[in-house]
Write an enzyme that holds these catalytic residues in place. Structure first.
Site, mmCIF file in Angstrom:
data_model
loop_
_atom_site.group_PDB
_atom_site.id
_atom_site.type_symbol
_atom_site.label_atom_id
_atom_site.label_comp_id
_atom_site.label_asym_id
_atom_site.label_seq_id
_atom_site.Cartn_x
_atom_site.Cartn_y
_atom_site.Cartn_z
ATOM 1 N N THR A 81 6.273 8.793 1.919
ATOM 2 C CA THR A 81 7.255 9.537 2.719
ATOM 3 C C THR A 81 7.818 8.730 3.882
ATOM 4 O OG1 THR A 81 5.503 10.485 4.076
ATOM 5 C CG2 THR A 81 6.213 11.772 2.174
ATOM 6 N N SER A 132 5.913 15.715 7.450
ATOM 7 C CA SER A 132 5.639 15.289 6.079
ATOM 8 C C SER A 132 4.293 15.777 5.563
ATOM 9 C CB SER A 132 5.644 13.760 6.024
ATOM 10 O OG SER A 132 4.580 13.259 6.830
ATOM 11 N N GLY A 162 1.635 8.602 0.466
ATOM 12 C CA GLY A 162 2.475 9.667 -0.050
ATOM 13 C C GLY A 162 3.907 9.208 -0.286
ATOM 14 N N GLY A 168 -3.782 -5.351 5.699
ATOM 15 C CA GLY A 168 -4.605 -5.002 4.550
ATOM 16 C C GLY A 168 -4.438 -3.524 4.242
ATOM 17 N N SER A 211 2.184 13.627 2.646
ATOM 18 C CA SER A 211 1.732 12.348 3.200
ATOM 19 C C SER A 211 0.205 12.330 3.270
ATOM 20 C CB SER A 211 2.352 12.118 4.578
ATOM 21 O OG SER A 211 2.052 13.179 5.466
ATOM 22 N N THR A 212 -0.340 11.141 3.475
ATOM 23 C CA THR A 212 -1.791 10.960 3.358
ATOM 24 C C THR A 212 -2.411 10.451 4.664
ATOM 25 O OG1 THR A 212 -1.536 8.668 2.648
ATOM 26 C CG2 THR A 212 -1.602 10.352 0.913
ATOM 27 N N TYR A 257 13.768 13.367 19.772
ATOM 28 C CA TYR A 257 13.951 13.333 18.317
ATOM 29 C C TYR A 257 15.390 13.760 18.020
ATOM 30 C CZ TYR A 257 12.722 14.123 13.373
ATOM 31 O OH TYR A 257 12.633 14.073 12.007
ATOM 32 N N PRO A 314 0.847 -1.193 0.000
ATOM 33 C CA PRO A 314 0.000 0.000 0.000
ATOM 34 C C PRO A 314 0.885 1.247 0.000
ATOM 35 C CG PRO A 314 -0.720 -1.569 1.677
ATOM 36 C CD PRO A 314 0.625 -2.023 1.195
#
Lengths: 559, 559
Positions: B128, B193, B126, B260, B197-198, B456, B123
């Site tokens: 990223t 992102s 985007g 999935g 990105s999605t 981070y 799948p």
């Protein structure tokens, strides 16, 4: 002494004054001749103990008891059908023995012994399940033990910097708060069962408490969890958040003993509140109150405790607690003048630092007033706070008088709230009226979320003597069908147990249920862990086996 | 045009001024002769397409493309090793074809065709991923397609009462906010992102955004989810909360395509903020800043955005953005006088109604000042807000000059924060210094929780020409070992992919990983869904198969 036949302890019992009982009889068409007699402890009939000698020998040193009293006290939870059965002397849900390990090592040894001997294991915390969660179903096995966790009751560690507490599963609510209180912190988790339920039970059943709108549900309070399964330990990291794949923590939370025994939870705690502000409000209607609460949640102004009774619950609970005083009559006259005659009672509670409570309460009060709420002051609020764990005692009182009294709960989105509210209430009314026992149906909202709320129903009706369980089952079925047909979840905080298992497929889909079953099969290949719960009919067993059915009246076939 | 070899689009590119580059060269011991040349698009080498004619015929009408450009643009995510590879012309991670279904029906048909033909399905949102999440590994199969979801990009429904939005998976961040903004609401999810990105990618990877301290992580924003698996659909109810067993929703969230394809998410949205207040602060030290942020979180006074750079990140980012103006020099002199020379830069951001922002900001400012923070005003705050998605462009600029630049992230409890912080920084420094390329290591806190925070890291070093991947792998391994040995999670918000898969057993335990594998096996018995991700070495495949290894330099054996 915890009552084997009802709620809590004798000293907590509450009685209804005669005028209140008379009102109930009138509501439910009862003539006072009804009786709710119960048997004596020694009269409860139990299945013949089915534990093999070998299993008994292995479990013996691990805290085993198969005495009558121990088996009876682990035979049922505290649902209405549970109490109907046990009061009638039906102990068919009893385990063959109760094992009470005193250490994690003993617990592991007991699990291993049961896996070896093919004995079903029912994890047992406080035994307050109201959905058939602790009934000793045997699945494909010939015997079952209740694994009583009450001796695993330590606060293992408190991290005052991260505000987390590592706790064993058998700690009861009041003891947990006592232990945490010594460190100046609280979990803030107060289900109605608080006094008689345990941390392990809360985590295993995805519990919510009366203050969960503010403090968060137990699934939000669990930072990490350990679960002993027949195939080894599932343990999650003590970290505040992670993106490491699907959440194993969320697979163990709510697993109701079907994967294994929760042996430890790391819980997020908070400083003890230095101030509390509980008060009551009146709304013109349930719709108006729900709109006000939605506005609170969606503007981040929610209280920690939020309750809103519908018209029916307001009327009945005010009648039952009526003192008939001049002040009370004056209060009602005032509300009538404000258009609140027949309105709805609501409670809000704020906890925290004095500044915080004052600021938040002020903001919320503004929103509530803008939605037409009339303040009823702190006195009824404090009174609610004081009596907030007492309602289940009332059930015993009513059962003694031949009254059926049951609760059920669901949740849905705000936009679907009134559709679901109407559908479930109608289903309850129709099902009981059709049986000639028209009920009183009451409901309240008790947990708020930005996207929706919970609905908690209480319904009472005249019992059908000799057909109490059939009456209950027909009503429960009608309500669950209405919930699943109208966009509600089958349970917001009571969990699945045996009672909701038939509706799990509608809740998560056949494939969803299969996925959960696959996880169970991996950790519990012999299917010894709490058979018959969550998965209807022992879905995880080989298809050649006939489905397990909950037997309410006849002893299990293995006995 | 999205860059196939780097971040984003040409128009978003940023360049470093010569003085900044000179400083970097000095830090990293570079002489300016380093080069980071890259090949042209048509020079990228791809594996021979391995899709059978039958599979090609079935997938053809469903939006199939196997042209060079399409395959290259789906060959890698946007991690450092991804970019090193693709810039060098190594397209070995490319799928045999890209399928871009234009409807849910086409998506289901594509899945069915791949299941039938034994074609692996990756799948693709985007693209990223920075952890190797979209690389087209084939598992036991001879071919693989990228299932590009970019045409499934609708806002299906918005419920203005419950404040939820049903969204298809392929909606990119800016388009989602545009669609929601038309209804006056926002999701408030802004990962770095965001522009590329999605929604489906966010949900599949358990993403967190820059404002997640306030708005919540994506797992807290997902009310319900639908996931199309090779065995049918997993779908959860659209309810605010439930106690119906283990959470299936939390099994799908973070599943990274191995179960999935996420086909729909119901997301919790909020009214668009009418006010924003972003500002910068200076702390004497990283410890002092962390203590201040802990106090904010644990008293419920947190901002929506909270960032705290350590001394190293503060120094380097101030040097790189230095304007050398009189005002700036004066500001530094003032901070030096307050004992903040070499201190730490922090940002806070508040969003909401003007009243709300003003009240919350005032309260937080009090807590921060009590912990020694010095206010630097809104100008740097606004500047951060404006440039908050730009950092990845800098990486391309550095790669062009032979500089290794990589990030990684973790989270832990407050009490363990500095132990983990030191251990990971030391591991990065030691690993790179041992290779003769001493790095600059920087770190910031970007997400706050009552019980802990995220860390981070950004680290830069001189590339080892010809051994870039080995250099990266040694460093990544050292960091991941340090994280798992010191109580951190292997990933706070980047997910597992292939890069973190070897550490998943330490994260969730061998049995935990097996349980997840059992769930996968149930819905994806043929193992076509995103092989090699989450589970190291295709754990779910038959033991007779050799383990799958991520091949960085050589084409897949099936090509």
């Amino acid at each position: 002494m915890v009552r084997w036949w009802g709620w809590g302890e004798d000293e907590g019992a509450i009685t209804l004054p005669e005028p209140a009982l008379a009102l109930l009889r009138e509501e439910l068409g009862m003539d006072g001749s009804e009786s709710g007699a119960r048997v004596e402890l020694e009269e409860v009939e139990l299945p013949r103990p089915g534990l093999s000698e070998a299993a008994r020998r292995e479990l013996g040193p691990l805290g085993l008891s198969d005495e009558h009293d121990a088996r009876v006290s682990h035979a049922v939870g505290r649902s209405y059908p549970d109490l109907v059965r046990i009061r009638a002397g039906d102990g068919s849900g009893a385990p063959d023995a109760v094992v009470t390990p005193e250490s994690a090592d003993h617990l592991r040894a007991a699990l291993a012994a049961c896996a070896k001997a093919g004995v079903a294991v029912i994890p047992f915390g406080g035994g307050t399940s109201v959905v058939g969660g602790v009934e000793a179903l045997r699945g494909t096995h010939s015997a079952a033990i209740s694994l009583d966790l009450s001796r695993l009751d330590s606060l293992i560690d408190l991290d005052p910097v991260s505000l987390t507490a590592r706790v064993e599963p058998g700690v009861f609510g009041p003891e947990l708060e006592r232990l945490l209180g010594m460190h100046g912190v609280t979990l803030g988790h107060f289900p109605q069962s608080f006094e008689f339920s345990t941390v392990g039970g809360w985590v295993a059943t995805r519990s919510a408490g009366q203050a969960s709108t503010g403090y968060g549900r137990i699934d939000e309070l669990v930072e990490a969890v350990r679960c002993e399964t027949p195939s080894g330990e599932l343990a999650t990291l003590d970290v505040p958040a992670t993106a490491a794949g699907p959440s194993l923590r969320e697979l163990v939370v709510g697993s109701e003993g079907v994967l294994g025994v929760i042996t430890e939870a790391t819980l997020r705690v908070r400083p003890l509140p230095r101030a509390r502000h509980y008060e009551a409000w009146s709304f013109r209607s349930f719709e108006a109150g729900a709109e006000a609460y939605r506005a609170l949640e969606q503007t981040g102004a929610s209280p920690d405790v939020a309750r809103l009774s519908d018209e029916s619950e307001t009327r009945l609970s005010m009648a039952l607690s009526s003192s008939g005083s001049v002040a009370e009559r004056a209060g009602r006259a005032y509300l009538g003048m404000r258009g609140h005659r027949g309105g709805c009672l609501a409670f809000t509670g704020f906890e925290g630092t004095p500044d915080d409570v004052s600021r938040r309460r002020g903001r919320a009060a503004g929103v509530l007033r803008a939605h037409g709420a009339v303040a009823l002051g702190q006195k009824p609020g404090r009174s609610w706070l004081k009596g907030r764990f007492a309602a289940p005692y009332l059930r015993d009182e009513l059962l003694d008088r031949g009254v059926m009294v049951e609760t059920l709960e669901t949740a849905t989105t705000w936009s679907n709230l009134h559709r679901l509210y109407d559908a479930v209430a109608a289903a309850l009314r129709e099902a009981l009226t059709a049986r000639g026992t028209p009920p009183a149906v009451m409901c309240h909202i008790s947990h708020l979320y930005p996207s929706g709320a919970s609905l908690y129903y209480t319904f009472i009706a005249r019992q059908e003597p000799g057909a109490e369980i059939e009456q209950w089952r027909a009503t429960k079925t009608a309500a669950c069908d209405a919930i699943t047909a109208n966009g509600g979840t089958i349970t917001h905080h009571h969990s699945v147990g045996t009672d909701h298992a038939p509706w799990m497929e509608r809740e998560v889909g056949a494939l969803g249920l299969d996925v959960l079953a696959a996880a169970k099969d991996r950790v519990d290949p012999a299917g010894i862990m709490n058979p018959g719960k969550i998965f209807e009919g022992g879905r995880t067993r080989p298809p050649s086996q006939p489905p397990e059915r909950r037997s309410l009246r006849s002893p299990p076939s293995s006995a």
